[in-house]
Scaffold this active site. Structure first.
Site, short mmCIF file in Angstrom:
data_model
loop_
_atom_site.label_atom_id
_atom_site.label_comp_id
_atom_site.label_asym_id
_atom_site.label_seq_id
_atom_site.Cartn_x
_atom_site.Cartn_y
_atom_site.Cartn_z
N GLU A 103 0.89 -1.17 0.00
CA GLU A 103 0.00 0.00 0.00
C GLU A 103 0.92 1.22 0.00
O GLU A 103 1.59 1.48 0.99
CB GLU A 103 -0.88 0.02 1.26
N CYS B 15 -2.92 8.90 3.15
CA CYS B 15 -2.57 8.55 1.76
C CYS B 15 -3.69 8.91 0.79
O CYS B 15 -3.43 9.23 -0.36
CB CYS B 15 -2.24 7.07 1.67
P1 NAD Z 1 8.27 5.11 4.62
O1 NAD Z 1 8.30 4.35 3.35
O2 NAD Z 1 9.37 6.08 4.88
O3 NAD Z 1 8.29 4.13 5.87
C1 NAD Z 1 7.31 3.13 6.02
C2 NAD Z 1 7.89 1.97 6.81
O4 NAD Z 1 8.92 1.35 6.01
C3 NAD Z 1 8.57 2.38 8.13
O5 NAD Z 1 8.30 1.42 9.11
C4 NAD Z 1 10.04 2.37 7.75
O6 NAD Z 1 10.89 2.16 8.86
C5 NAD Z 1 10.09 1.20 6.78
N1 NAD Z 1 11.24 1.19 5.88
C6 NAD Z 1 11.93 2.24 5.40
N2 NAD Z 1 12.95 1.81 4.61
C7 NAD Z 1 12.87 0.47 4.57
C8 NAD Z 1 13.64 -0.53 3.94
N3 NAD Z 1 14.71 -0.25 3.19
N4 NAD Z 1 13.27 -1.83 4.10
C9 NAD Z 1 12.21 -2.15 4.86
N5 NAD Z 1 11.46 -1.23 5.51
C10 NAD Z 1 11.79 0.07 5.37
O7 NAD Z 1 6.85 5.81 4.70
P2 NAD Z 1 6.32 6.84 5.81
O8 NAD Z 1 6.98 8.15 5.60
O9 NAD Z 1 6.35 6.22 7.16
O10 NAD Z 1 4.78 6.94 5.40
C11 NAD Z 1 4.29 7.83 4.46
C12 NAD Z 1 4.02 7.15 3.16
O11 NAD Z 1 3.14 6.05 3.36
C13 NAD Z 1 3.31 8.05 2.17
O12 NAD Z 1 3.89 7.89 0.89
C14 NAD Z 1 1.87 7.53 2.18
O13 NAD Z 1 1.14 7.78 1.01
C15 NAD Z 1 2.10 6.09 2.39
N6 NAD Z 1 0.88 5.49 2.90
C16 NAD Z 1 0.12 4.76 2.05
C17 NAD Z 1 -1.08 4.21 2.48
C18 NAD Z 1 -1.93 3.40 1.56
O14 NAD Z 1 -2.91 2.85 2.03
N7 NAD Z 1 -1.63 3.30 0.28
C19 NAD Z 1 -1.50 4.41 3.80
C20 NAD Z 1 -0.69 5.17 4.64
C21 NAD Z 1 0.50 5.71 4.19
#
Ligand code: NAD
Length: 462
Positions: free
Chosen positions: A231, A265
């Site tokens: 997502e 999101c």
């Molecule tokens: P992010 O991608 O920075 O982090 C999300 C998670 O991924 C965190 O737990 C982070 O520690 C982990 N992560 C980061 N790098 C990683 C790696 N290399 N390997 C594995 N895990 C890793 O996102 P964020 O800033 O926390 O959240 C915001 C984003 O999430 C926005 O783009 C938003 O649109 C998206 N989002 C999407 C939905 C949806 O339903 N489509 C819902 C909520 C948020």
């Protein structure tokens, strides 16, 4: 010495907790323990644990909400909405555990199998790694761990490093509800180390991830044969057609564009408006947004708190500046103090503006005008994202024609892009993700079909 992860109050900046960062050995141990626990909990006990956890969370509501407000900077009202959604997700997943079943397969069409019986069992997929973002630290976590457990899997959860406290409350409630601890492991730390270790691990069979498109792309690239559910990011549009019910639409847009400081999101980022009603919409929306109280999320009446950090607010400020440089008019808001940004409305959105195609994740709505349905669909689709789209329209033929023209995971008619009842299938297309969430769909996806065939020779009357 174990590295510590400080968790900050997003409004005051105070350190509210320091958590131990998991090393690779701990992650390996968690995965090994989880591997041995897959499929070990009977269906009824899965349901019981999920239901009891919901009850415990409800009883602990005051603490959970206070902690949530501190770690996110969102308001108590946003926290309460998310907590209530979490309770519903737990209940729906408990129900799914009790009706999980495969299907009969009519193999009699194949020669020699006229009398065979064939059916499928739904069996747990294995160890599930759940990785979650900062912006929905309760309900997004619940949408991952509850279906995984309902399906009989064991879970290793790594919540966002900015907002891990709500995940701790949820996990604690499940353990206190009697869930065996081998079934649910919680690891803290940066995505680049702890998250990365999990998604590369060969014993993780399923990765359920919500977060940015960039991280999702990385996970797909390194996760080998594990099934991935992603997502991802968005730049969600909502269309107000010329016959839109503005009394209904505008208050919903004024909420869906700004709640949680726009860090949702599906947040309405682009409002596409039929040119015949554009002036009225811009004037009325601006007036509504000017009434939004922003600032300290704990102060009574506050509707919008700070962004997750100053860097996020600076980025949003940059997007507004870029749009204005390219010809948008900033009608209200957009000013920034630290991580706090005044809710903004922009009018006019040149195609070249970054806001037209990139994700803002900030309290702002850019209004753009359209003259035809084709133009509305072209603009709605002119981004690499495709999560959800809203359309306010009295004429169902128009709304359904628009629906067919879109590249999106869901279309919400007479609601905004941000409408998300938890039972529905929910997920994006294009760079917004793969697969759908929603208890029923997630439980199915987190199981494998095991085919069983029984050859038998009936005794016919002679
Ligand atoms: P992010 O991608 O920075 O982090 C999300 C998670 O991924 C965190 O737990 C982070 O520690 C982990 N992560 C980061 N790098 C990683 C790696 N290399 N390997 C594995 N895990 C890793 O996102 P964020 O800033 O926390 O959240 C915001 C984003 O999430 C926005 O783009 C938003 O649109 C998206 N989002 C999407 C939905 C949806 O339903 N489509 C819902 C909520 C948020």
């Amino acid at each position: 010495m174990t590295e510590r992860l400080p968790v900050l109050d997003k409004y005051t900046g105070d350190v509210i907790a320091e958590l131990p960062v998991a090393g690779p050995d701990q992650a390996d141990e968690a995965i090994a323990s989880a591997t041995g626990a897959v499929g070990q909990l009977p269906y009824q006990e899965r349901a019981l644990a999920l239901r009891r956890a919901a009850r415990l969370l409800d009883e602990r509501r005051d603490t959970v909400v206070a902690q949530y407000v501190a770690e996110t900077g969102f308001t108590p009202a946003d926290a309460t909405t998310e907590l209530d959604r979490t309770l519903l997700v737990l209940e729906l997943c408990a129900q799914e555990a009790l009706r999980l079943t495969g299907e009969m397969v009519p193999v009699q069409a194949a020669t020699g199998h006229e009398d065979s019986l064939c059916f499928t069992l739904r069996v747990p997929v294995g160890v599930v790694a759940a990785i979650t973002p900062f912006n929905a630290p309760l309900s997004t976590v619940a949408h991952k761990i509850a279906p995984a457990l309902a399906a009989g899997n064991a879970v290793v959860l790594k919540p966002a490093e900015q907002t891990p406290m709500s995940a701790i409350s949820l996990v604690q409630a499940l353990l206190d509800a009697g869930l065996p601890e081998q079934l649910l492991h919680l690891l803290h730390g940066p995505g680049e180390t702890v998250g990365d270790h999990l998604v590369r691990h060969p014993d993780v069979r399923y990765i359920t991830f919500t977060g940015s498109t960039e991280t999702g792309r990385h996970i797909r690239a390194v996760s080998g044969l594990a099934r991935t559910h992603l997502e991802l990011g968005s730049n969600a549009p909502t269309l107000l057609w010329r016959d839109a019910d503005l009394e209904l639409a505008l208050p919903l847009v004024a909420r869906a564009g700004y709640r949680k400081a726009g860090q949702v999101c599906t947040s309405v980022q682009r409002l596409l408006v039929h040119e015949t009603i554009a002036d009225e919409v811009v004037a009325r929306l601006t007036a509504l947004v000017q009434e939004i109280t922003y600032g300290d999320p704990r102060a009574p009446g506050t509707q919008v708190g700070p962004l997750i950090d100053t860097e996020a607010a600076e980025r949003a400020e940059g997007l507004v500046g870029d749009a204005v440089d390219r010809g948008s008019r900033l009608l209200t808001g957009g000013t920034r103090k630290g991580a706090l940004m005044a809710p903004a409305v922009l009018a006019g959105l040149p195609d070249a503006a970054r806001l037209a195609s990139e994700e803002a994740f900030a309290p702002l709505v850019a209004v753009d005008t359209v003259g035809s349905l084709e133009e509305a669909a072209r603009k709605a689709n002119a981004t690499r994202y495709g999560l959800q789209t809203g359309v306010f329209c009295q004429d169902l033929d128009v709304a359904l024609t628009f629906t067919r023209l879109l590249q999106t995971g869901g279309v919400m008619i007479n609601d905004t892009s941000s409408c998300h009842p938890d039972p529905m299938p929910y997920g994006g297309v294009k760079d917004s993700g793969q697969g759908v969430e929603g208890p029923r769909y997630a439980v199915q996806d987190m199981t494998d079909a095991r085919t069983v065939l029984i050859r038998h020779r009936p005794r016919y009357f002679s």
